[in-house]
Design an enzyme around this catalytic site. Structure first.
Site, short mmCIF file in Angstrom:
data_model
loop_
_atom_site.label_atom_id
_atom_site.label_comp_id
_atom_site.label_asym_id
_atom_site.label_seq_id
_atom_site.Cartn_x
_atom_site.Cartn_y
_atom_site.Cartn_z
N HIS A 131 -66.73 -32.15 -78.12
CA HIS A 131 -65.34 -32.57 -78.00
C HIS A 131 -64.99 -32.58 -76.52
CE1 HIS A 131 -61.08 -32.74 -78.13
NE2 HIS A 131 -60.89 -31.46 -77.90
N CYS B 297 -58.34 -31.11 -82.98
CA CYS B 297 -59.52 -31.56 -82.23
C CYS B 297 -60.82 -31.39 -83.00
CB CYS B 297 -59.60 -30.82 -80.90
SG CYS B 297 -58.19 -31.14 -79.82
N ASN C 28 -58.65 -35.90 -73.02
CA ASN C 28 -58.83 -35.31 -74.34
C ASN C 28 -58.12 -36.18 -75.37
OD1 ASN C 28 -58.74 -33.79 -76.69
ND2 ASN C 28 -58.07 -31.90 -75.70
#
Length: 320
Positions: free
Chosen positions: A246, A112, A277
């Protein structure tokens, strides 16, 4: 000399899976998912692979920048969900976009935080010189690496890609990184293969995540990296126009925002409700969405911040 962003693009597959859709195939519901994550729906592939999403996001970034694709000297892709170890997604994008055979192409694996590492790597290439234009992409097909029987993880992720066109400039101001190595909290194993001498019993090649430990790490390190990168640049929280975090969990973003008391909550860019996500793709998807909505003004200071597998966290400052 570092770089400046001259164009953005993003792409998500057309198939939308809502929380209610998930409740049909597992024991969950919209309230349970949305209250814990802020996610209402996500996009998933049906007949596409990661390089398809990456190439389309790249194509849109090239169009947005208004450049000749043959000007691109390098393709850099952040991903953990490529369809193969080799060729890289970047090489597949180079072919699909018919870029010059002299165009460098490579992937970067940092989960990520991949977009942040890609930004910093791009800065180093521009500092060395010789790069006219660079296509940087974050692309993920997380749906193919999830355990769809584990409702604690599979409901959180989605598929998509975001991209930016960079050229030489002085708009990449500072970065901050931190790593706490280990696979205890977040892990995505590879396949073991069929060696007749290999005796170790490995876990399935699917995402394994300790949600509570991930949450604690993220809420703590998210604001720390922002403070650190601002100190490096000699700037304050008041100087930030936009925080692009993020998109892992709305509760994490809100928790971090409360700790950064000098940055108004409405300066945080959030679209997790629509996409979930998307790992390394989440920040560039937000970047493109806000850019095309005309929300960024010339001179705006953008702080991008991420956290994820590694465990790692990172932040950077970019002048729009």
């Amino acid at each position: 000399m570092s770089f400046k962003i001259i164009g953005t693009g993003s792409y998500v597959p057309p198939k939308i899976v809502t929380n209610n859709d998930l409740s049909v195939i597992m024991e969950t519901n919209d309230e349970w998912i949305s209250s814990r994550s802020g996610i209402r729906e996500r996009h998933v592939v049906t007949d596409q692979v990661t390089s398809d999403l990456a190439a389309e996001a790249g194509r849109r970034a090239i169009e947005n920048a208004g450049i000749d694709p043959q000007e691109i000297d390098m393709v850099l892709v952040a991903t953990i969900s490529g369809e193969s170890i080799t060729p890289s997604i970047a090489c597949m994008v180079q072919k699909k976009l018919n870029l010059s055979c002299h165009c460098q192409a490579m992937d970067l694996s940092a989960a990520c935080t991949g977009w942040m590492y890609a930004m910093d790597t791009a800065s180093a290439f521009f500092a060395r010189g010789g790069i006219r234009k660079m296509l940087v992409i974050g692309a993920e097909v997380m749906s193919r690496v999830l355990n769809w029987h584990d409702r604690s993880t599979c409901v959180l992720f989605g598929d998509g890609a975001g991209a930016a066109i960079l050229e030489p400039g002085d708009n990449y101001l500072a970065s901050a990184f931190e790593t706490h190595g280990g696979d205890e909290v977040i892990n995505l194993p590879t396949k073991s293969g069929i060696s007749p001498w290999y005796t170790r019993e490995d876990p399935m090649p699917l995402v394994h995540m300790n949600g509570s430990e991930t949450y604690k790490f993220a809420v703590s390190n998210f604001p720390k990296r922002i403070v650190e990168v601002l100190e490096k640049a000699g700037l304050s929280q008041h100087d930030i126009n936009w925080v692009i975090p993020h998109q892992a969990n709305k509760r994490i973003i809100d928790g971090a925002a409360r700790r950064l008391k000098e940055i108004s909550a409405d300066h945080f860019c959030v679209n997790i409700q629509k996409y979930g996500n998307t790992s390394a793709a989440s920040i560039p998807i937000v970047l493109d969405e806000w850019n095309r909505a005309g929300k960024f003004q010339p001179g705006d200071l953008l702080c991008m911040v991420a956290f994820g597998g590694g465990l790692s966290s990172a932040a950077c400052l970019v002048r729009w």
